[in-house]
Write an enzyme that holds these catalytic residues in place. Structure first.
Site, PDB file in Angstrom:
ATOM      1  N   PRO A  25     -20.200 -23.038 -23.412  1.00  0.00           N
ATOM      2  CA  PRO A  25     -21.483 -23.082 -24.118  1.00  0.00           C
ATOM      3  C   PRO A  25     -22.463 -24.066 -23.503  1.00  0.00           C
ATOM      4  O   PRO A  25     -23.670 -23.834 -23.496  1.00  0.00           O
ATOM      5  CB  PRO A  25     -21.076 -23.505 -25.534  1.00  0.00           C
ATOM      6  CG  PRO A  25     -19.692 -22.971 -25.691  1.00  0.00           C
ATOM      7  CD  PRO A  25     -19.060 -23.162 -24.334  1.00  0.00           C
ATOM      8  N   SER A  26     -21.943 -25.161 -22.950  1.00  0.00           N
ATOM      9  CA  SER A  26     -22.810 -26.146 -22.297  1.00  0.00           C
ATOM     10  C   SER A  26     -23.517 -25.535 -21.096  1.00  0.00           C
ATOM     11  O   SER A  26     -24.724 -25.739 -20.888  1.00  0.00           O
ATOM     12  CB  SER A  26     -21.986 -27.361 -21.857  1.00  0.00           C
ATOM     13  OG  SER A  26     -22.752 -28.244 -21.065  1.00  0.00           O
ATOM     14  N   TYR A  33     -25.297 -37.613 -12.777  1.00  0.00           N
ATOM     15  CA  TYR A  33     -24.059 -36.958 -13.197  1.00  0.00           C
ATOM     16  C   TYR A  33     -22.971 -37.198 -12.158  1.00  0.00           C
ATOM     17  O   TYR A  33     -21.845 -37.601 -12.491  1.00  0.00           O
ATOM     18  CB  TYR A  33     -24.299 -35.459 -13.381  1.00  0.00           C
ATOM     19  CG  TYR A  33     -23.058 -34.680 -13.755  1.00  0.00           C
ATOM     20  CD1 TYR A  33     -22.527 -34.758 -15.041  1.00  0.00           C
ATOM     21  CD2 TYR A  33     -22.422 -33.856 -12.821  1.00  0.00           C
ATOM     22  CE1 TYR A  33     -21.395 -34.039 -15.387  1.00  0.00           C
ATOM     23  CE2 TYR A  33     -21.283 -33.138 -13.160  1.00  0.00           C
ATOM     24  CZ  TYR A  33     -20.780 -33.228 -14.450  1.00  0.00           C
ATOM     25  OH  TYR A  33     -19.640 -32.525 -14.783  1.00  0.00           O
TER      26      TYR A  33
END
Length: 245
Positions: free
Chosen positions: A183-184, A147
């Site tokens: 929400p992630s 990431y």
């Protein structure tokens, strides 16, 4: 009058979180908002908001991006918000995980920019805003190997766009949030063995003692999209509540 009156905006990952907050704010500020996502049901919720039109789009499929872009004549602002957060160190990252993260976090921006920058060139104007992260070349974050690598790539990607197209009055900037209540994030915390403790641990590392909000990030996107930031290009904007200090 809105700050984006008469502007046409295309944004990805608009169904929820930062993308949704930005779509709603842009519409409120007078823009024609073309909101895209692969989450059909959540995306439909935006149809009721004046100024927003929705299109289902998978940014990992080149043919789909080309087809979508061919239907749009003018674009003033492109906000590349789609992304994926992979957990783990390099030892947890198989080659397929590396490819998947780069496809969503970086190559999706390549696909979108390849299609829409020529339109901006023909207009001699445009603003591209790319979603990076403070977990990138700015700060190393534990268990965020691929990431962080992809988000560092986004910063370099954005600077390259900025220098190549500044002569066409096209600006490109990236946004580097810290931990944001979305929400992630909820889904990632829920997947951990002790979600409640994990949330407390995440908050404990925030120097302001809280997460950021999607709306706070959206207001920064608005600034970079508007003419108020007309003299800014090639920059990365950290908005992390002091996490990187």
């Amino acid at each position: 009058m809105g700050r984006l009156d008469g502007k046409t905006v295309v944004l990805t990952a608009a169904a929820q979180g930062i993308g949704r907050a930005t779509a709603e704010l842009f519409a409120k500020e007078g823009a024609r908002v073309i909101a895209t996502d692969i989450n059909v049901d959540k995306l439909k919720e935006l149809d009721a908001i004046p100024g927003i039109e929705t299109h289902v789009l998978d940014v990992t499929k080149n043919a789909d991006v080309e087809s979508f872009a061919s239907k749009i004549d003018r674009i003033d602002i492109l906000f590349n918000c789609a992304g994926y957060v992979a957990n783990g160190t390099i030892l947890d990252c198989e080659e397929k995980d590396w490819d998947f993260s780069f496809d969503i976090n970086v190559k999706s921006m390549y696909r979108m920019c390849r299609q829409f920058i020529p339109k901006m060139i023909s207009q001699n104007a445009g603003s591209v805003i790319n979603m990076s992260s403070v977990a990138s070349s700015i700060k190393g974050a534990a268990n965020r190997f691929v990431y962080g690598v992809t988000k560092a790539a986004v910063i370099g990607f954005t600077k390259s766009l900025a220098v190549d197209f500044v002569k066409h009055n096209i600006r490109a900037n990236s946004i580097c949030p810290g931990t944001v209540e979305t929400p992630s994030l909820d889904e990632r915390l829920a997947s951990l063995p002790n979600p409640e403790q994990a949330r407390k641990d995440f908050i404990a590392r925030q120097k302001m003692g809280r997460f950021g909000t999607a709306e706070e990030i959206a207001h920064l996107v608005l600034y970079l999209a508007s003419d108020e930031s007309a003299f800014i290009t090639g920059q990365e904007f950290v908005i992390d509540g002091g996490w990187s200090l």
